[in-house]
Design a protein around this motif. Structure first.
Motif, PDB file in Angstrom:
ATOM      1  N   ARG A   1      -8.448  26.861  -5.455  1.00 51.80           N
ATOM      2  CA  ARG A   1      -9.688  27.268  -5.816  1.00 51.80           C
ATOM      3  C   ARG A   1      -8.564  26.880  -8.006  1.00 51.80           C
ATOM      4  N   ALA A   2      -7.648  27.546  -7.666  1.00 53.06           N
ATOM      5  CA  ALA A   2      -6.893  27.632  -8.862  1.00 53.06           C
ATOM      6  C   ALA A   2      -6.575  26.121  -9.433  1.00 53.06           C
ATOM      7  N   TYR A   3      -6.489  25.298  -8.903  1.00 54.91           N
ATOM      8  CA  TYR A   3      -6.286  23.598  -9.319  1.00 54.91           C
ATOM      9  C   TYR A   3      -8.125  23.316 -10.087  1.00 54.91           C
ATOM     10  N   THR A   4      -8.929  23.557  -8.884  1.00 56.11           N
ATOM     11  CA  THR A   4      -9.951  23.090  -9.474  1.00 56.11           C
ATOM     12  C   THR A   4     -11.165  24.557 -10.888  1.00 56.11           C
ATOM     13  N   GLU A   5     -10.094  25.472 -10.818  1.00 55.90           N
ATOM     14  CA  GLU A   5     -10.135  26.237 -12.349  1.00 55.90           C
ATOM     15  C   GLU A   5      -9.455  26.249 -13.340  1.00 55.90           C
ATOM     16  N   GLU A   6      -8.511  25.085 -13.698  1.00 54.95           N
ATOM     17  CA  GLU A   6      -7.824  24.810 -14.479  1.00 54.95           C
ATOM     18  C   GLU A   6      -8.407  24.145 -15.368  1.00 54.95           C
ATOM     19  N   ILE A   7      -9.405  25.033 -16.509  1.00 56.75           N
ATOM     20  CA  ILE A   7      -9.710  24.114 -17.308  1.00 56.75           C
ATOM     21  C   ILE A   7      -9.526  23.653 -18.757  1.00 56.75           C
TER      22      ILE A   7
ATOM     23  N   SER B   1       0.195  -1.033   0.286  1.00 54.15           N
ATOM     24  CA  SER B   1       0.002  -0.124  -0.516  1.00 54.15           C
ATOM     25  C   SER B   1       0.840   1.383   0.036  1.00 54.15           C
ATOM     26  N   SER B   2       1.134   2.281  -0.627  1.00 55.62           N
ATOM     27  CA  SER B   2       1.343   3.571  -0.933  1.00 55.62           C
ATOM     28  C   SER B   2       0.801   4.353  -0.770  1.00 55.62           C
ATOM     29  N   TYR B   3       1.790   4.575   0.757  1.00 50.77           N
ATOM     30  CA  TYR B   3       1.410   5.788   1.163  1.00 50.77           C
ATOM     31  C   TYR B   3       2.346   7.397   0.905  1.00 50.77           C
ATOM     32  N   ILE B   4       2.688   7.757  -0.698  1.00 49.03           N
ATOM     33  CA  ILE B   4       2.940   8.696  -0.385  1.00 49.03           C
ATOM     34  C   ILE B   4       2.723   9.987  -1.065  1.00 49.03           C
ATOM     35  N   LYS B   5       3.241  10.872  -0.865  1.00 49.88           N
ATOM     36  CA  LYS B   5       2.158  12.195  -0.845  1.00 49.88           C
ATOM     37  C   LYS B   5       2.806  13.290  -2.308  1.00 49.88           C
ATOM     38  N   LEU B   6       1.313  13.286  -2.826  1.00 57.22           N
ATOM     39  CA  LEU B   6       1.654  13.830  -4.186  1.00 57.22           C
ATOM     40  C   LEU B   6       2.230  14.999  -4.701  1.00 57.22           C
ATOM     41  N   GLN B   7       3.573  15.175  -5.884  1.00 59.88           N
ATOM     42  CA  GLN B   7       4.028  16.283  -5.299  1.00 59.88           C
ATOM     43  C   GLN B   7       2.836  17.807  -5.763  1.00 59.88           C
ATOM     44  N   GLU B   8       1.511  17.761  -6.013  1.00 57.51           N
ATOM     45  CA  GLU B   8       0.637  18.282  -5.677  1.00 57.51           C
ATOM     46  C   GLU B   8      -0.282  18.502  -5.164  1.00 57.51           C
ATOM     47  N   HIS B   9      -0.092  17.864  -3.655  1.00 58.98           N
ATOM     48  CA  HIS B   9      -0.747  17.634  -2.725  1.00 58.98           C
ATOM     49  C   HIS B   9      -1.424  19.076  -1.685  1.00 58.98           C
ATOM     50  N   GLU B  10      -0.448  20.057  -2.004  1.00 59.43           N
ATOM     51  CA  GLU B  10      -1.452  20.954  -1.592  1.00 59.43           C
ATOM     52  C   GLU B  10      -1.951  21.873  -2.836  1.00 59.43           C
ATOM     53  N   LYS B  11      -1.334  21.926  -3.642  1.00 57.28           N
ATOM     54  CA  LYS B  11      -1.873  22.723  -5.574  1.00 57.28           C
ATOM     55  C   LYS B  11      -3.457  22.308  -4.974  1.00 57.28           C
TER      56      LYS B  11
END
Length: 342
Positions: free
Chosen positions: A168-174, A154-164
């Motif tokens: 709100r900008a992450y969800t607005e990248e259409i 099982s992987s519990y490795i934090k993603l590089q874009e975890h904080e991103k």
């Protein structure tokens, strides 16, 4: 070599033209001799470069002349404040219950290629497959996550874009695939952009990096003309030059699936606890080693000697920790004995 052939031709031309090569002070060298000697100097430099590349190998782009196995890396301790590089090794530790289980010394500048060797080392030492692995975002790569999945870890490795992902900008990248809707028609998956246009599968591409092959699925829109969201959707869009340009995106579907699985794990209750433990135990070891013990430089050179030096140091830390553990347990036992006597 081509240089030797050219030099041979120059020698033949000089003999035919009866041009003598001269040496010593006060003598003007003919132009053909100057060209010959320049080629000779180029050949010597090429041989030096060849020797350097043989020392570095295919995995590195630098090495230290004082320690050929060390790689120049950008250190956190930058006293000159100019981003200087220093000859160093990448030291990894595997921690369980505050004890250092494994150490690994690498020439790699990044952590991507150090996770699998540590896990293989654990397998060789104990013959056991781990249930789960917790690591920082520096270890997050398709190769590593695929290795964990294949070995049922099982992987519990934090993603590089975890904080991103929290912004709100992450969800607005259409223009990103993850903010588009998907549809399936006759077993074909396609995406629907913010303007309601369809992006269908065009082709499959592969890319090999560090001995690992990545597969990308390419999706594209047939016609983006007249779309009012084009400026936000297309990368580096120029309204004057890119009038006929259509939306095309590459998606590594396997990589994206692996990331979502790891992200779901670290968001779980166990994942949050594992990350807290990792920050306390693993990072705590390095903080204690550098700040409290003042161990910031190795006394020996070559990776083998550096590994042995750090192993002895890690064994000493484990012995001290075990001694403190027994001391605390003895105090608890003596306290319980006094309570019963009272």
């Amino acid at each position: 070599m081509e240089i030797l052939k050219v030099q041979k031709n120059l020698t033949q031309i000089a003999e035919q033209e009866q041009i003598e090569f001269v040496y010593g002070k006060g003598k003007r060298k003919p132009q053909i001799q100057q060209l010959y000697e320049e080629l000779e100097a180029c050949g010597e430099r090429l041989m030096e470069y060849k020797e350097c590349f043989e020392i570095m190998g295919t995995d590195r782009n630098s090495y230290s002349k004082t320690d050929l196995e060390a790689t120049f890396m950008r250190m956190k301790d930058d006293h000159m404040k100019n981003g200087q590089l220093k000859a160093a090794y990448n030291v990894q530790i595997a921690v369980e219950n505050y004890f250092i289980v494994h150490t690994y010394v690498s020439k790699e500048r990044t952590d991507y290629n150090t996770l699998i060797p540590v896990l293989e080392k654990h397998k060789d030492a104990f013959g056991e497959i781990l249930e789960d692995v917790t690591a920082d975002s520096g270890y997050c790569s398709e190769k590593n996550l695929m290795y964990l999945k294949e070995n049922k870890i099982s992987s519990y490795i934090k993603l590089q874009e975890h904080e991103k992902r929290k912004t709100r900008a992450y969800t607005e990248e259409i223009g990103k695939y993850y903010n588009m809707k998907t549809q399936v028609f006759e077993d074909e998956l396609y995406y629907i952009c913010h303007d309601g246009r369809e992006l269908h599968h065009i082709r499959t591409e592969t890319k090999e990096q560090a001995g690992y092959t990545q597969t990308f699925e390419v999706y594209g829109c047939a016609d983006c003309r007249g779309c009012e969201h084009k400026a936000k959707c297309l990368y580096k869009y120029n309204a004057e030059k890119d009038v006929e340009k259509n939306k095309v995106m590459k998606i590594n579907e396997q990589w994206e699936t692996l990331k979502e699985e790891s992200h779901a794990n670290i968001q779980s209750e166990k994942g949050i606890l594992n990350r807290q433990i990792r920050s306390i135990q693993t990072e705590g070891h390095f903080g204690d080693i550098k700040e409290n013990d003042g161990f910031r430089r190795f006394n020996y050179r070559t990776s083998e000697k550096v590994y042995k030096e750090f192993m002895l140091y890690a064994i000493g830390r484990n012995i001290n920790k075990y001694h403190r553990f027994l001391h605390d347990e003895l105090k608890k036992f003596e306290g319980k004995t006094e309570e019963k006597a009272a």
